[in-house]
Design an enzyme around this catalytic site. Structure first.
Site, PDB file in Angstrom:
ATOM      1  CE  LYS A 182      10.052  -1.632   0.299  1.00 16.87           C
ATOM      2  NZ  LYS A 182       9.377  -0.442   0.839  1.00 16.87           N
ATOM      3  CG  ASN A 183      11.038  -0.818   4.279  1.00 19.85           C
ATOM      4  OD1 ASN A 183      11.001  -0.309   3.146  1.00 19.85           O
ATOM      5  ND2 ASN A 183      10.010  -1.427   4.810  1.00 19.85           N
ATOM      6  CB  CYS A 191      -0.082   4.985  -0.044  1.00 20.50           C
ATOM      7  SG  CYS A 191       0.068   3.970   1.402  1.00 20.50           S
ATOM      8  NE  ARG A 204       2.252   4.809   5.377  1.00 26.87           N
ATOM      9  CZ  ARG A 204       2.986   4.152   4.473  1.00 26.87           C
ATOM     10  NH1 ARG A 204       2.420   3.672   3.397  1.00 26.87           N
ATOM     11  NH2 ARG A 204       4.295   4.019   4.632  1.00 26.87           N
ATOM     12  CG  ASP A 218       6.053  -3.808   6.029  1.00 25.11           C
ATOM     13  OD1 ASP A 218       7.140  -3.222   6.109  1.00 25.11           O
ATOM     14  OD2 ASP A 218       4.956  -3.204   5.993  1.00 25.11           O
ATOM     15  NE  ARG A 235       6.704   1.564  -4.338  1.00 19.03           N
ATOM     16  CZ  ARG A 235       6.073   2.381  -3.510  1.00 19.03           C
ATOM     17  NH1 ARG A 235       4.763   2.535  -3.585  1.00 19.03           N
ATOM     18  NH2 ARG A 235       6.743   3.043  -2.576  1.00 19.03           N
TER      19      ARG A 235
HETATM   20  C1  EPZ Z   1       7.762   2.220   7.434  1.00 20.93           C
HETATM   21  O1  EPZ Z   1       6.769   3.135   6.984  1.00 20.93           O
HETATM   22  C2  EPZ Z   1       7.962   1.225   6.299  1.00 20.93           C
HETATM   23  N1  EPZ Z   1       8.439   1.918   5.109  1.00 20.93           N
HETATM   24  C3  EPZ Z   1       6.646   0.517   6.001  1.00 20.93           C
HETATM   25  O2  EPZ Z   1       6.895  -0.466   4.999  1.00 20.93           O
HETATM   26  C4  EPZ Z   1       6.184  -0.200   7.272  1.00 20.93           C
HETATM   27  O3  EPZ Z   1       4.944  -0.815   7.037  1.00 20.93           O
HETATM   28  C5  EPZ Z   1       6.065   0.824   8.418  1.00 20.93           C
HETATM   29  O4  EPZ Z   1       7.322   1.508   8.601  1.00 20.93           O
HETATM   30  C6  EPZ Z   1       5.684   0.162   9.735  1.00 20.93           C
HETATM   31  O5  EPZ Z   1       6.667  -0.782  10.087  1.00 20.93           O
HETATM   32  C7  EPZ Z   1       9.754   2.234   5.027  1.00 20.93           C
HETATM   33  O6  EPZ Z   1      10.538   1.973   5.929  1.00 20.93           O
HETATM   34  C8  EPZ Z   1      10.198   2.916   3.767  1.00 20.93           C
HETATM   35  P1  EPZ Z   1       5.380   4.472  10.477  1.00 20.93           P
HETATM   36  P2  EPZ Z   1       6.477   4.480   7.850  1.00 20.93           P
HETATM   37  O7  EPZ Z   1       5.781   5.905  10.511  1.00 20.93           O
HETATM   38  O8  EPZ Z   1       7.745   4.983   8.422  1.00 20.93           O
HETATM   39  C9  EPZ Z   1       1.253   6.541  11.572  1.00 20.93           C
HETATM   40  C10 EPZ Z   1       6.522  -1.656   3.027  1.00 20.93           C
HETATM   41  O9  EPZ Z   1       5.611  -2.400   2.666  1.00 20.93           O
HETATM   42  N2  EPZ Z   1       2.022   7.807  11.528  1.00 20.93           N
HETATM   43  O10 EPZ Z   1       6.043   3.506  11.417  1.00 20.93           O
HETATM   44  O11 EPZ Z   1       5.687   5.391   6.990  1.00 20.93           O
HETATM   45  C11 EPZ Z   1       1.156   5.855  10.212  1.00 20.93           C
HETATM   46  O12 EPZ Z   1       0.064   6.370   9.478  1.00 20.93           O
HETATM   47  C12 EPZ Z   1       6.212  -0.367   3.741  1.00 20.93           C
HETATM   48  O13 EPZ Z   1       7.760  -1.894   2.864  1.00 20.93           O
HETATM   49  C13 EPZ Z   1       1.391   8.990  11.914  1.00 20.93           C
HETATM   50  O14 EPZ Z   1       0.218   9.009  12.251  1.00 20.93           O
HETATM   51  O15 EPZ Z   1       5.551   3.903   8.997  1.00 20.93           O
HETATM   52  C14 EPZ Z   1       0.961   4.412  10.603  1.00 20.93           C
HETATM   53  O16 EPZ Z   1      -0.398   4.201  10.906  1.00 20.93           O
HETATM   54  C15 EPZ Z   1       4.718  -0.137   3.863  1.00 20.93           C
HETATM   55  N3  EPZ Z   1       2.111  10.143  11.893  1.00 20.93           N
HETATM   56  C16 EPZ Z   1       1.791   4.266  11.875  1.00 20.93           C
HETATM   57  O17 EPZ Z   1       1.967   5.595  12.382  1.00 20.93           O
HETATM   58  C17 EPZ Z   1       3.437  10.176  11.532  1.00 20.93           C
HETATM   59  O18 EPZ Z   1       4.051  11.261  11.561  1.00 20.93           O
HETATM   60  C18 EPZ Z   1       3.168   3.664  11.654  1.00 20.93           C
HETATM   61  O19 EPZ Z   1       3.786   4.391  10.620  1.00 20.93           O
HETATM   62  C19 EPZ Z   1       4.050   8.963  11.147  1.00 20.93           C
HETATM   63  C20 EPZ Z   1       3.328   7.790  11.156  1.00 20.93           C
END
Ligand code: EPZ
Length: 417
Positions: free
Chosen positions: A22-23, A115, A120, A304, A396
Protein backbone atom coordinates in the site's frame (compact mmCIF):
# COMPACT_ATOMS: atom_id res chain seq x y z
CA UNK A 1 -20.24 -0.01 10.12
CA UNK A 2 -18.97 -3.54 9.49
CA UNK A 3 -17.51 -5.62 12.26
CA UNK A 4 -15.43 -8.80 12.39
CA UNK A 5 -16.32 -11.72 14.68
CA UNK A 6 -13.58 -14.19 15.67
CA UNK A 7 -13.69 -17.36 17.72
CA UNK A 8 -10.09 -17.83 18.79
CA UNK A 9 -7.80 -20.72 19.67
CA UNK A 10 -7.22 -22.27 16.25
CA UNK A 11 -3.62 -22.60 15.01
CA UNK A 12 -3.40 -21.20 11.47
CA UNK A 13 -2.23 -23.50 8.72
CA UNK A 14 -2.04 -22.84 4.98
CA UNK A 15 -1.00 -20.27 2.37
CA UNK A 16 -1.57 -16.51 2.41
CA UNK A 17 -0.89 -14.48 -0.73
CA UNK A 18 0.92 -11.24 0.09
CA UNK A 19 -0.26 -8.29 -1.99
CA UNK A 20 1.51 -5.24 -3.35
CA UNK A 21 2.63 -2.66 -0.79
CA UNK A 22 0.00 0.00 0.00
CA UNK A 23 2.71 2.48 0.99
CA UNK A 24 4.43 2.04 -2.36
CA UNK A 25 1.25 2.06 -4.45
CA UNK A 26 0.09 5.44 -3.13
CA UNK A 27 3.23 7.49 -4.06
CA UNK A 28 3.52 5.50 -7.31
CA UNK A 29 0.01 6.57 -8.26
CA UNK A 30 0.92 10.19 -7.48
CA UNK A 31 3.88 9.76 -9.86
CA UNK A 32 1.26 9.41 -12.61
CA UNK A 33 0.95 13.21 -12.45
CA UNK A 34 4.56 13.56 -13.62
CA UNK A 35 3.88 12.52 -17.21
CA UNK A 36 1.11 12.81 -19.78
CA UNK A 37 2.02 9.38 -21.04
CA UNK A 38 0.58 6.16 -19.67
CA UNK A 39 1.96 4.79 -16.40
CA UNK A 40 1.06 1.14 -15.83
CA UNK A 41 1.32 -0.19 -12.28
CA UNK A 42 1.12 -3.95 -11.60
CA UNK A 43 0.43 -5.90 -8.38
CA UNK A 44 -1.75 -3.10 -7.01
CA UNK A 45 -3.60 -4.12 -3.83
CA UNK A 46 -7.40 -3.70 -3.69
CA UNK A 47 -7.73 -1.26 -0.78
CA UNK A 48 -9.89 1.70 0.19
CA UNK A 49 -6.85 3.99 0.16
CA UNK A 50 -6.09 3.03 -3.46
CA UNK A 51 -9.64 3.95 -4.44
CA UNK A 52 -9.30 7.28 -2.63
CA UNK A 53 -6.05 8.08 -4.46
CA UNK A 54 -7.69 7.11 -7.77
CA UNK A 55 -10.57 9.50 -7.06
CA UNK A 56 -8.10 12.27 -6.20
CA UNK A 57 -6.13 11.76 -9.42
CA UNK A 58 -9.30 11.61 -11.49
CA UNK A 59 -10.36 15.07 -10.34
CA UNK A 60 -6.88 16.31 -11.33
CA UNK A 61 -7.54 14.95 -14.85
CA UNK A 62 -5.60 11.71 -14.59
CA UNK A 63 -7.77 8.76 -15.54
CA UNK A 64 -7.08 5.59 -13.54
CA UNK A 65 -8.25 2.44 -15.35
CA UNK A 66 -8.20 -0.80 -13.37
CA UNK A 67 -7.52 -4.09 -15.12
CA UNK A 68 -7.41 -6.77 -12.45
CA UNK A 69 -4.45 -5.87 -10.26
CA UNK A 70 -3.05 -3.50 -12.88
CA UNK A 71 -3.81 0.22 -12.90
CA UNK A 72 -3.28 2.28 -16.07
CA UNK A 73 -2.89 6.01 -15.39
CA UNK A 74 -2.84 8.71 -18.02
CA UNK A 75 -4.15 12.13 -18.95
CA UNK A 76 -3.56 15.85 -18.81
CA UNK A 77 -3.68 17.78 -15.54
CA UNK A 78 -6.83 19.90 -15.69
CA UNK A 79 -7.14 20.88 -12.03
CA UNK A 80 -4.46 21.56 -9.43
CA UNK A 81 -6.70 21.55 -6.35
CA UNK A 82 -6.72 18.62 -3.91
CA UNK A 83 -9.93 19.16 -1.91
CA UNK A 84 -10.40 18.75 1.83
CA UNK A 85 -13.13 16.11 1.50
CA UNK A 86 -10.65 13.74 -0.16
CA UNK A 87 -7.45 14.71 1.66
CA UNK A 88 -9.08 14.34 5.10
CA UNK A 89 -9.79 10.69 4.27
CA UNK A 90 -6.22 9.92 3.38
CA UNK A 91 -3.14 11.89 4.41
CA UNK A 92 -1.07 10.41 1.59
CA UNK A 93 -3.04 12.78 -0.68
CA UNK A 94 -0.38 15.36 0.18
CA UNK A 95 1.91 13.39 -2.17
CA UNK A 96 0.28 15.14 -5.16
CA UNK A 97 1.82 18.45 -4.04
CA UNK A 98 5.34 17.92 -5.39
CA UNK A 99 4.25 16.42 -8.72
CA UNK A 100 1.65 19.18 -9.35
CA UNK A 101 4.21 21.92 -8.64
CA UNK A 102 6.76 20.23 -10.87
CA UNK A 103 4.32 19.78 -13.77
CA UNK A 104 2.03 22.84 -13.74
CA UNK A 105 3.76 25.22 -11.34
CA UNK A 106 0.88 25.52 -8.91
CA UNK A 107 -1.11 23.49 -6.40
CA UNK A 108 -3.76 24.09 -3.79
CA UNK A 109 -3.78 21.09 -1.47
CA UNK A 110 -5.81 20.81 1.70
CA UNK A 111 -3.66 20.45 4.79
CA UNK A 112 -4.04 16.79 5.77
CA UNK A 113 -4.66 17.58 9.42
CA UNK A 114 -3.83 15.12 12.15
CA UNK A 115 -5.08 11.60 12.60
CA UNK A 116 -5.51 9.15 15.46
CA UNK A 117 -1.79 8.41 15.76
CA UNK A 118 -0.47 11.94 15.79
CA UNK A 119 -0.48 15.54 14.57
CA UNK A 120 1.35 14.48 11.39
CA UNK A 121 2.61 17.90 10.22
CA UNK A 122 3.95 18.38 6.68
CA UNK A 123 6.45 21.16 7.46
CA UNK A 124 9.38 19.21 5.98
CA UNK A 125 7.52 18.82 2.68
CA UNK A 126 6.82 22.58 2.54
CA UNK A 127 10.28 23.74 3.62
CA UNK A 128 11.89 21.51 1.01
CA UNK A 129 9.67 22.85 -1.77
CA UNK A 130 10.44 26.42 -0.67
CA UNK A 131 14.13 25.62 -0.95
CA UNK A 132 13.39 24.52 -4.53
CA UNK A 133 11.89 27.94 -5.27
CA UNK A 134 8.21 27.39 -4.56
CA UNK A 135 6.19 30.10 -2.81
CA UNK A 136 4.09 28.47 -0.08
CA UNK A 137 1.21 30.13 1.78
CA UNK A 138 -1.22 28.51 4.23
CA UNK A 139 -4.74 29.88 4.15
CA UNK A 140 -8.10 28.54 5.28
CA UNK A 141 -6.75 25.05 5.82
CA UNK A 142 -5.12 24.84 2.42
CA UNK A 143 -1.54 24.86 1.18
CA UNK A 144 -1.28 27.44 -1.63
CA UNK A 145 1.88 26.60 -3.53
CA UNK A 146 3.21 28.19 -6.69
CA UNK A 147 6.37 27.96 -8.73
CA UNK A 148 5.83 30.17 -11.79
CA UNK A 149 9.45 29.66 -12.68
CA UNK A 150 10.47 26.03 -12.95
CA UNK A 151 11.43 24.45 -9.61
CA UNK A 152 15.18 24.51 -9.18
CA UNK A 153 17.42 21.88 -7.68
CA UNK A 154 18.56 22.35 -4.06
CA UNK A 155 20.40 20.50 -1.33
CA UNK A 156 17.81 19.59 1.31
CA UNK A 157 18.91 18.23 4.68
CA UNK A 158 16.11 16.56 6.64
CA UNK A 159 16.42 17.15 10.42
CA UNK A 160 14.81 13.74 10.91
CA UNK A 161 13.68 10.96 8.59
CA UNK A 162 10.35 11.48 6.84
CA UNK A 163 9.02 8.94 4.34
CA UNK A 164 6.44 11.28 2.80
CA UNK A 165 8.73 14.30 2.58
CA UNK A 166 11.40 12.17 0.89
CA UNK A 167 8.84 10.93 -1.65
CA UNK A 168 7.26 14.34 -2.33
CA UNK A 169 10.61 16.07 -2.84
CA UNK A 170 12.14 13.23 -4.86
CA UNK A 171 9.20 13.40 -7.27
CA UNK A 172 9.38 17.21 -7.49
CA UNK A 173 13.14 17.05 -8.11
CA UNK A 174 12.82 14.77 -11.15
CA UNK A 175 11.52 17.73 -13.23
CA UNK A 176 13.38 20.56 -11.47
CA UNK A 177 16.11 22.62 -13.13
CA UNK A 178 19.45 21.22 -11.95
CA UNK A 179 20.58 18.90 -9.20
CA UNK A 180 18.73 18.12 -5.97
CA UNK A 181 20.41 16.30 -3.10
CA UNK A 182 18.22 14.85 -0.33
CA UNK A 183 20.32 14.30 2.79
CA UNK A 184 19.06 12.05 5.63
CA UNK A 185 16.46 10.70 3.19
CA UNK A 186 14.19 7.82 4.23
CA UNK A 187 15.39 4.39 3.11
CA UNK A 188 12.17 2.38 3.34
CA UNK A 189 11.85 -0.21 0.53
CA UNK A 190 8.82 1.71 -0.76
CA UNK A 191 11.11 4.69 -1.47
CA UNK A 192 13.41 2.44 -3.49
CA UNK A 193 10.40 1.10 -5.38
CA UNK A 194 9.24 4.63 -6.22
CA UNK A 195 12.76 5.60 -7.30
CA UNK A 196 12.97 2.52 -9.55
CA UNK A 197 9.69 3.46 -11.23
CA UNK A 198 10.74 7.11 -11.66
CA UNK A 199 14.00 5.91 -13.22
CA UNK A 200 12.00 3.75 -15.65
CA UNK A 201 10.08 6.94 -16.51
CA UNK A 202 13.35 8.67 -17.40
CA UNK A 203 14.32 10.26 -14.10
CA UNK A 204 17.98 10.41 -13.13
CA UNK A 205 18.37 9.31 -9.49
CA UNK A 206 21.52 8.15 -7.71
CA UNK A 207 21.91 6.69 -4.23
CA UNK A 208 18.74 4.58 -4.31
CA UNK A 209 18.53 2.59 -1.07
CA UNK A 210 20.79 5.00 0.80
CA UNK A 211 20.03 8.05 2.94
CA UNK A 212 21.47 10.39 0.30
CA UNK A 213 19.57 10.75 -2.96
CA UNK A 214 20.93 12.84 -5.85
CA UNK A 215 18.43 13.72 -8.56
CA UNK A 216 19.35 15.46 -11.83
CA UNK A 217 16.22 17.19 -13.12
CA UNK A 218 15.08 16.42 -16.69
CA UNK A 219 12.67 18.27 -18.98
CA UNK A 220 10.03 15.57 -19.10
CA UNK A 221 9.26 12.02 -17.99
CA UNK A 222 7.71 9.34 -20.19
CA UNK A 223 5.40 6.44 -19.45
CA UNK A 224 6.55 3.16 -17.94
CA UNK A 225 5.41 -0.18 -16.54
CA UNK A 226 6.20 -1.06 -12.95
CA UNK A 227 5.23 -3.96 -10.69
CA UNK A 228 4.83 -2.96 -7.05
CA UNK A 229 6.94 -4.74 -4.43
CA UNK A 230 5.27 -7.02 -1.87
CA UNK A 231 3.88 -5.42 1.28
CA UNK A 232 6.38 -5.96 4.12
CA UNK A 233 3.87 -4.82 6.74
CA UNK A 234 1.21 -7.24 5.52
CA UNK A 235 3.96 -9.89 5.59
CA UNK A 236 4.93 -9.05 9.18
CA UNK A 237 1.28 -8.93 10.22
CA UNK A 238 0.49 -12.44 8.97
CA UNK A 239 3.78 -13.71 10.38
CA UNK A 240 2.49 -12.52 13.76
CA UNK A 241 -0.84 -14.27 13.06
CA UNK A 242 0.97 -17.57 12.51
CA UNK A 243 3.08 -17.03 15.62
CA UNK A 244 0.27 -15.91 17.96
CA UNK A 245 -1.86 -18.97 17.07
CA UNK A 246 1.03 -21.43 17.23
CA UNK A 247 0.48 -22.34 13.59
CA UNK A 248 2.44 -22.64 10.36
CA UNK A 249 1.71 -20.35 7.41
CA UNK A 250 3.33 -19.94 3.99
CA UNK A 251 3.41 -16.27 2.98
CA UNK A 252 3.43 -16.42 -0.82
CA UNK A 253 5.28 -13.55 -2.52
CA UNK A 254 6.88 -12.34 0.73
CA UNK A 255 10.54 -11.36 0.65
CA UNK A 256 12.78 -11.71 3.69
CA UNK A 257 15.03 -8.84 2.56
CA UNK A 258 12.23 -6.33 3.13
CA UNK A 259 11.36 -7.55 6.61
CA UNK A 260 14.48 -5.90 8.07
CA UNK A 261 14.46 -5.90 11.85
CA UNK A 262 11.05 -7.58 12.03
CA UNK A 263 12.57 -10.96 11.11
CA UNK A 264 15.32 -10.57 13.69
CA UNK A 265 12.93 -9.62 16.49
CA UNK A 266 10.43 -12.37 15.64
CA UNK A 267 13.20 -14.99 15.55
CA UNK A 268 14.50 -13.72 18.90
CA UNK A 269 10.97 -14.21 20.26
CA UNK A 270 10.98 -17.86 19.16
CA UNK A 271 9.30 -17.63 15.75
CA UNK A 272 10.74 -19.74 12.95
CA UNK A 273 11.04 -18.03 9.54
CA UNK A 274 12.17 -20.18 6.62
CA UNK A 275 13.01 -18.61 3.27
CA UNK A 276 11.74 -20.30 0.09
CA UNK A 277 12.22 -19.08 -3.51
CA UNK A 278 8.85 -17.31 -3.67
CA UNK A 279 7.59 -17.42 -0.11
CA UNK A 280 8.39 -17.30 3.59
CA UNK A 281 7.23 -20.10 5.88
CA UNK A 282 6.49 -18.84 9.38
CA UNK A 283 5.81 -21.24 12.21
CA UNK A 284 5.90 -21.33 15.98
CA UNK A 285 6.39 -24.74 17.48
CA UNK A 286 7.52 -23.93 21.00
CA UNK A 287 6.83 -21.09 23.44
CA UNK A 288 7.17 -17.39 22.69
CA UNK A 289 9.46 -15.37 24.88
CA UNK A 290 9.25 -11.66 25.62
CA UNK A 291 11.55 -9.61 23.36
CA UNK A 292 12.08 -5.84 23.33
CA UNK A 293 11.44 -3.74 20.23
CA UNK A 294 11.94 -0.05 19.47
CA UNK A 295 10.44 1.51 16.35
CA UNK A 296 12.87 3.35 14.09
CA UNK A 297 13.13 4.39 10.45
CA UNK A 298 14.10 1.57 8.07
CA UNK A 299 16.04 -0.70 8.44
CA UNK A 300 14.93 -0.50 12.08
CA UNK A 301 11.75 -2.05 13.46
CA UNK A 302 8.86 -0.35 11.61
CA UNK A 303 6.30 1.66 13.55
CA UNK A 304 3.63 0.06 11.35
CA UNK A 305 4.43 -3.29 13.00
CA UNK A 306 4.42 -2.04 16.61
CA UNK A 307 0.77 -2.78 17.45
CA UNK A 308 0.90 -6.25 15.88
CA UNK A 309 4.09 -7.14 17.74
CA UNK A 310 2.59 -5.93 21.01
CA UNK A 311 -0.36 -8.31 20.58
CA UNK A 312 2.12 -11.14 20.08
CA UNK A 313 4.13 -10.19 23.17
CA UNK A 314 0.91 -10.11 25.21
CA UNK A 315 0.92 -13.95 25.15
CA UNK A 316 4.69 -14.49 25.35
CA UNK A 317 6.51 -15.85 28.39
CA UNK A 318 8.13 -13.06 30.34
CA UNK A 319 8.12 -9.33 29.63
CA UNK A 320 8.78 -7.16 26.58
CA UNK A 321 9.51 -3.45 26.37
CA UNK A 322 7.98 -1.85 23.27
CA UNK A 323 9.09 1.70 22.52
CA UNK A 324 7.44 3.93 19.90
CA UNK A 325 9.78 6.65 18.66
CA UNK A 326 8.06 7.75 15.43
CA UNK A 327 4.53 8.80 16.38
CA UNK A 328 3.36 10.47 19.56
CA UNK A 329 0.10 8.59 20.05
CA UNK A 330 0.36 5.10 18.69
CA UNK A 331 -0.62 3.04 21.75
CA UNK A 332 -4.41 3.18 21.33
CA UNK A 333 -4.54 -0.59 20.92
CA UNK A 334 -3.26 -0.97 24.52
CA UNK A 335 -6.52 -0.36 26.44
CA UNK A 336 -8.36 -2.66 24.03
CA UNK A 337 -5.76 -5.42 24.40
CA UNK A 338 -5.94 -5.00 28.18
CA UNK A 339 -9.70 -5.51 28.01
CA UNK A 340 -8.87 -8.90 26.52
CA UNK A 341 -6.73 -9.76 29.53
CA UNK A 342 -3.36 -8.45 28.40
CA UNK A 343 -1.11 -6.85 31.02
CA UNK A 344 0.40 -3.77 29.35
CA UNK A 345 1.51 -0.59 31.08
CA UNK A 346 2.38 2.52 29.09
CA UNK A 347 5.00 4.93 30.41
CA UNK A 348 5.47 7.77 27.93
CA UNK A 349 6.88 6.39 24.69
CA UNK A 350 7.38 2.91 26.12
CA UNK A 351 5.00 0.10 27.03
CA UNK A 352 5.94 -2.81 29.26
CA UNK A 353 4.11 -5.96 28.21
CA UNK A 354 3.94 -8.76 30.77
CA UNK A 355 2.96 -11.94 28.95
CA UNK A 356 -0.11 -13.84 30.14
CA UNK A 357 -1.05 -17.47 29.66
CA UNK A 358 -3.97 -16.55 27.44
CA UNK A 359 -6.32 -13.75 26.37
CA UNK A 360 -10.11 -13.78 26.58
CA UNK A 361 -12.35 -12.66 23.75
CA UNK A 362 -14.25 -9.38 24.11
CA UNK A 363 -15.98 -6.71 22.03
CA UNK A 364 -13.24 -4.21 21.08
CA UNK A 365 -12.96 -0.98 19.12
CA UNK A 366 -10.62 -0.32 16.21
CA UNK A 367 -9.08 3.16 16.18
CA UNK A 368 -6.52 3.14 13.36
CA UNK A 369 -5.28 0.79 10.69
CA UNK A 370 -2.58 -1.08 12.55
CA UNK A 371 -4.30 -1.02 15.95
CA UNK A 372 -7.30 -2.68 14.27
CA UNK A 373 -5.28 -5.57 12.96
CA UNK A 374 -3.54 -6.07 16.30
CA UNK A 375 -7.00 -6.67 17.82
CA UNK A 376 -7.73 -9.24 15.11
CA UNK A 377 -4.46 -11.01 15.97
CA UNK A 378 -5.37 -11.02 19.67
CA UNK A 379 -8.81 -12.39 18.81
CA UNK A 380 -7.25 -15.26 16.86
CA UNK A 381 -5.41 -16.36 20.00
CA UNK A 382 -8.06 -15.51 22.62
CA UNK A 383 -10.38 -17.98 24.30
CA UNK A 384 -13.97 -17.33 23.26
CA UNK A 385 -15.34 -14.70 20.93
CA UNK A 386 -13.94 -11.31 19.93
CA UNK A 387 -15.88 -8.73 17.96
CA UNK A 388 -13.78 -5.98 16.35
CA UNK A 389 -15.93 -2.93 15.57
CA UNK A 390 -15.23 -0.16 13.02
CA UNK A 391 -13.31 -2.40 10.63
CA UNK A 392 -13.34 0.29 7.94
CA UNK A 393 -9.93 1.14 9.40
CA UNK A 394 -8.77 -2.36 8.41
CA UNK A 395 -10.04 -2.03 4.85
CA UNK A 396 -7.69 0.90 4.28
CA UNK A 397 -4.62 -1.33 4.46
CA UNK A 398 -5.56 -5.02 4.43
CA UNK A 399 -7.20 -6.70 1.47
CA UNK A 400 -9.74 -9.41 2.41
CA UNK A 401 -8.20 -10.01 5.82
CA UNK A 402 -11.05 -12.26 6.97
CA UNK A 403 -10.90 -14.34 3.78
CA UNK A 404 -7.14 -14.80 3.97
CA UNK A 405 -7.33 -15.89 7.63
CA UNK A 406 -10.40 -18.11 7.17
CA UNK A 407 -8.57 -19.93 4.36
CA UNK A 408 -5.96 -20.88 6.97
CA UNK A 409 -8.52 -22.27 9.39
CA UNK A 410 -9.47 -19.23 11.46
CA UNK A 411 -13.07 -18.99 12.64
CA UNK A 412 -13.57 -15.41 11.44
CA UNK A 413 -16.53 -13.71 9.75
CA UNK A 414 -17.42 -10.19 8.69
CA UNK A 415 -20.85 -8.81 9.51
CA UNK A 416 -22.41 -5.77 7.94
CA UNK A 417 -23.09 -3.26 10.69
C1 EPZ B 1 4.48 6.99 6.08
O1 EPZ B 1 3.76 8.06 6.67
C2 EPZ B 1 3.52 5.81 6.03
N1 EPZ B 1 2.37 6.15 5.20
C3 EPZ B 1 3.05 5.47 7.45
O2 EPZ B 1 2.22 4.31 7.36
C4 EPZ B 1 4.28 5.12 8.29
O3 EPZ B 1 3.88 4.86 9.61
C5 EPZ B 1 5.27 6.30 8.26
O4 EPZ B 1 5.61 6.62 6.89
C6 EPZ B 1 6.55 5.99 9.01
O5 EPZ B 1 7.18 4.87 8.43
C7 EPZ B 1 2.51 6.06 3.85
O6 EPZ B 1 3.56 5.73 3.33
C8 EPZ B 1 1.29 6.38 3.04
P1 EPZ B 1 6.77 10.27 8.08
P2 EPZ B 1 4.41 9.56 6.66
O7 EPZ B 1 6.73 11.52 7.27
O8 EPZ B 1 5.15 9.76 5.40
C9 EPZ B 1 6.84 13.57 11.49
C10 EPZ B 1 0.35 2.99 7.79
O9 EPZ B 1 -0.10 2.48 8.82
N2 EPZ B 1 6.81 14.55 10.37
O10 EPZ B 1 7.91 9.32 7.90
O11 EPZ B 1 3.32 10.51 6.99
C11 EPZ B 1 5.57 12.74 11.59
O12 EPZ B 1 4.59 13.42 12.35
C12 EPZ B 1 0.85 4.40 7.79
O13 EPZ B 1 0.45 2.38 6.67
C13 EPZ B 1 6.94 15.90 10.66
O14 EPZ B 1 7.05 16.31 11.80
O15 EPZ B 1 5.41 9.45 7.88
C14 EPZ B 1 6.06 11.49 12.27
O16 EPZ B 1 6.13 11.73 13.66
C15 EPZ B 1 0.67 5.07 9.14
N3 EPZ B 1 6.94 16.79 9.62
C16 EPZ B 1 7.48 11.32 11.73
O17 EPZ B 1 7.87 12.60 11.23
C17 EPZ B 1 6.83 16.38 8.31
O18 EPZ B 1 6.86 17.24 7.41
C18 EPZ B 1 7.58 10.32 10.59
O19 EPZ B 1 6.62 10.67 9.63
C19 EPZ B 1 6.70 15.00 8.05
C20 EPZ B 1 6.70 14.10 9.09
Amino acid sequence: MDRIRIKGGRPLSGDILIGGAKNAALPLMAAGLLTEERLELGNVPRLADIDTMAALLAQHGIAVEPDGRTLRLGGRITNSVAPYDIVRKMRASVLVLGPLLARVGEARVSLPGGCAIGTRPVDLHLKGLEQMGAAIRLDAGYIHASAPERLRGATIVFPFVSVGATENLMMAATLADGETVLVNAAREPEIGDLAACLTAMGARIEGIGTDRLTIQGVDRLHGARHAILPDRIETGTYACAAAITGGSVRLVGARLEYLGAVARVLRDAGVEIEEQPDALVVRRLNGLHGTDAMTEPYPGFPTDMQAQFMALMAVAEGAAMVTETIFENRFMHVPELNRMGARINVHGASAIVRGVAGLSGAPVMATDLRASVSLVLAGLAARGETVVNRVYHLDRGYESVERKLAACGADITREAG
